[in-house]
Motif scaffolding. Structure first.
Motif, PDB file in Angstrom:
ATOM      1  N   VAL A  19       0.652  -1.132   0.000  1.00 19.37           N
ATOM      2  CA  VAL A  19       0.033  -0.260   0.116  1.00 19.37           C
ATOM      3  C   VAL A  19       0.977   1.380  -0.149  1.00 19.37           C
ATOM      4  O   VAL A  19       1.632   1.179   0.524  1.00 19.37           O
ATOM      5  CB  VAL A  19      -0.703  -0.008   1.395  1.00 19.37           C
ATOM      6  CG1 VAL A  19      -0.051   0.069   2.534  1.00 19.37           C
ATOM      7  CG2 VAL A  19      -1.993   1.076   1.125  1.00 19.37           C
ATOM      8  N   THR A  20       0.683   2.203  -0.782  1.00 15.76           N
ATOM      9  CA  THR A  20       1.340   3.330  -0.856  1.00 15.76           C
ATOM     10  C   THR A  20       0.378   4.700  -0.414  1.00 15.76           C
ATOM     11  O   THR A  20      -0.646   4.863  -0.322  1.00 15.76           O
ATOM     12  CB  THR A  20       1.413   3.996  -2.293  1.00 15.76           C
ATOM     13  OG1 THR A  20       2.615   2.835  -2.942  1.00 15.76           O
ATOM     14  CG2 THR A  20       2.513   5.297  -2.472  1.00 15.76           C
ATOM     15  N   TYR A  64       9.657  -0.952   4.143  1.00 19.88           N
ATOM     16  CA  TYR A  64       9.247   0.250   3.527  1.00 19.88           C
ATOM     17  C   TYR A  64      10.137   0.677   2.488  1.00 19.88           C
ATOM     18  O   TYR A  64      11.104   0.185   2.363  1.00 19.88           O
ATOM     19  CB  TYR A  64       9.057   1.192   4.839  1.00 19.88           C
ATOM     20  CG  TYR A  64       8.371   1.098   5.824  1.00 19.88           C
ATOM     21  CD1 TYR A  64       8.786   0.630   7.224  1.00 19.88           C
ATOM     22  CD2 TYR A  64       6.941   1.238   6.067  1.00 19.88           C
ATOM     23  CE1 TYR A  64       8.091   0.463   8.207  1.00 19.88           C
ATOM     24  CE2 TYR A  64       6.045   1.290   6.936  1.00 19.88           C
ATOM     25  CZ  TYR A  64       6.717   0.779   8.206  1.00 19.88           C
ATOM     26  OH  TYR A  64       6.024   0.308   9.337  1.00 19.88           O
ATOM     27  N   SER A  65       9.382   1.520   1.641  1.00 18.79           N
ATOM     28  CA  SER A  65      10.409   1.857   0.464  1.00 18.79           C
ATOM     29  C   SER A  65       9.576   3.627   0.260  1.00 18.79           C
ATOM     30  O   SER A  65       8.445   3.640   0.563  1.00 18.79           O
ATOM     31  CB  SER A  65      10.247   1.232  -0.890  1.00 18.79           C
ATOM     32  OG  SER A  65       9.097   0.788  -1.382  1.00 18.79           O
ATOM     33  N   LEU A  76       5.173   7.025   0.434  1.00 20.73           N
ATOM     34  CA  LEU A  76       5.750   5.920   1.123  1.00 20.73           C
ATOM     35  C   LEU A  76       4.959   4.644   0.912  1.00 20.73           C
ATOM     36  O   LEU A  76       3.705   4.317   1.066  1.00 20.73           O
ATOM     37  CB  LEU A  76       5.585   6.187   2.810  1.00 20.73           C
ATOM     38  CG  LEU A  76       5.848   4.960   3.604  1.00 20.73           C
ATOM     39  CD1 LEU A  76       7.428   5.057   3.942  1.00 20.73           C
ATOM     40  CD2 LEU A  76       5.171   4.958   5.226  1.00 20.73           C
ATOM     41  N   THR A  77       5.799   3.587   0.635  1.00 18.53           N
ATOM     42  CA  THR A  77       4.872   2.439   0.402  1.00 18.53           C
ATOM     43  C   THR A  77       5.193   1.124   1.349  1.00 18.53           C
ATOM     44  O   THR A  77       6.552   1.170   1.875  1.00 18.53           O
ATOM     45  CB  THR A  77       5.371   1.500  -1.071  1.00 18.53           C
ATOM     46  OG1 THR A  77       5.073   2.646  -2.026  1.00 18.53           O
ATOM     47  CG2 THR A  77       4.802   0.125  -1.225  1.00 18.53           C
ATOM     48  N   ALA A  81       6.287  -7.137   3.239  1.00 18.91           N
ATOM     49  CA  ALA A  81       7.337  -7.728   4.034  1.00 18.91           C
ATOM     50  C   ALA A  81       7.496  -7.019   5.462  1.00 18.91           C
ATOM     51  O   ALA A  81       8.106  -7.604   6.259  1.00 18.91           O
ATOM     52  CB  ALA A  81       8.893  -7.143   3.326  1.00 18.91           C
ATOM     53  N   GLN A  82       6.595  -5.891   5.729  1.00 19.53           N
ATOM     54  CA  GLN A  82       6.449  -5.024   6.974  1.00 19.53           C
ATOM     55  C   GLN A  82       5.615  -6.283   7.965  1.00 19.53           C
ATOM     56  O   GLN A  82       4.277  -6.279   7.618  1.00 19.53           O
ATOM     57  CB  GLN A  82       6.004  -3.912   6.703  1.00 19.53           C
ATOM     58  CG  GLN A  82       5.787  -3.020   7.967  1.00 19.53           C
ATOM     59  CD  GLN A  82       6.532  -3.228   9.080  1.00 19.53           C
ATOM     60  OE1 GLN A  82       6.250  -3.534  10.191  1.00 19.53           O
ATOM     61  NE2 GLN A  82       7.977  -2.799   8.849  1.00 19.53           N
ATOM     62  N   LYS A  83       6.178  -6.450   9.133  1.00 18.23           N
ATOM     63  CA  LYS A  83       5.480  -7.472   9.768  1.00 18.23           C
ATOM     64  C   LYS A  83       4.579  -6.835  10.775  1.00 18.23           C
ATOM     65  O   LYS A  83       3.419  -7.633  10.796  1.00 18.23           O
ATOM     66  CB  LYS A  83       6.591  -8.044  10.850  1.00 18.23           C
ATOM     67  CG  LYS A  83       7.701  -8.742  10.065  1.00 18.23           C
ATOM     68  CD  LYS A  83       8.342  -9.929  10.771  1.00 18.23           C
ATOM     69  CE  LYS A  83       9.573 -10.571  10.200  1.00 18.23           C
ATOM     70  NZ  LYS A  83       9.168 -11.004   8.774  1.00 18.23           N
TER      71      LYS A  83
END
Lengths: 111, 110
Positions: A19-20, A64-65, A76-77, A81-83
């Motif tokens: 999600v962005t 995050y990316s 911000l995406t 992978a963000q737990k």
């Protein structure tokens, strides 16, 4: 604060989806930041950017990316992978006075 | 030791009281200091920057003690609307990074 917009205000996603989150500013500030705040806790820095096309990891960048293609925008995406992605996400800017100003935030809930 | 430490409170004070918060920081290279106010489920809002000589804005006074590495915020004649969490923020010299305290919660009671 009046010159920083974040959208949406509330966001709901299923686990496993990226999600962005949007952050736009018209303050002409060079530096932009993303923070995360969990209930009853302080702000933790995810990423920051001092100039266009440059950004640095903060304390909790994993999962995050970001990108900084324009001075006004710093999306911000939150990746799959963000737990523990459920949190209150705050975008901020800072100019030459070093005073930081915050957008209204996005509350992300992942189920 | 946390880089920026604040007493979490809550500080429960009656209307009209004077209340003071302290915040200590560990990095002697800290350059700029700020107090923010955060209402429940809202974004932090800048209350005031803290200058070396101390500064005042209406009922609010901020002080910086570099030798002891702490900053303070004094609120005089507390109003019900002052109820919020007050965040201490420090910017480290030579970086664009800010360190936030976890905040001190203030409740002003009628």
């Amino acid at each position: 604060d009046g010159g920083i917009t974040q959208s949406p205000k509330y966001l709901f996603r299923k686990e496993g989806q990226n999600v962005t989150l949007s952050c736009e500013q018209n303050l002409n500030h060079d530096a932009m930041y993303w923070y995360r705040q969990d209930p009853g806790q302080g702000l933790r820095l995810i990423y920051y950017s001092q100039i266009v096309n440059d950004f640095q990891k903060g304390d909790i960048a994993e999962g995050y990316s970001v990108s900084r293609e324009k001075k006004e925008s710093f999306p911000l995406t939150v990746t799959s992978a963000q737990k523990n992605p459920t949190a209150f996400y705050l975008c901020a800017t800072a100019g030459s006075s070093y005073e930081q100003y915050f957008g209204p935030g996005t509350r992300l809930t992942v189920t | 030791r946390k880089e920026v430490e604040q007493d979490p409170g809550p500080f429960n004070v009656p209307e009209g009281a004077t209340v003071a918060f302290n915040c200590t920081y560990s990095n002697s290279a800290s350059q700029s200091f700020f107090w923010y106010r955060q209402d429940c489920r809202k974004e932090p809002k800048l209350l005031m920057s803290v200058y070396s000589s101390g500064n005042e804005d209406g009922r609010f006074t901020a002080q910086l003690n570099r030798a002891s590495q702490y900053i303070s915020l004094l609120i005089r004649d507390s109003k019900l609307s002052d109820s919020a969490t007050y965040l201490c923020v420090v910017k480290v010299a030579g970086t664009y990074k800010y360190i936030f305290g976890t905040g001190t919660r203030l409740k002003v009671l009628a």
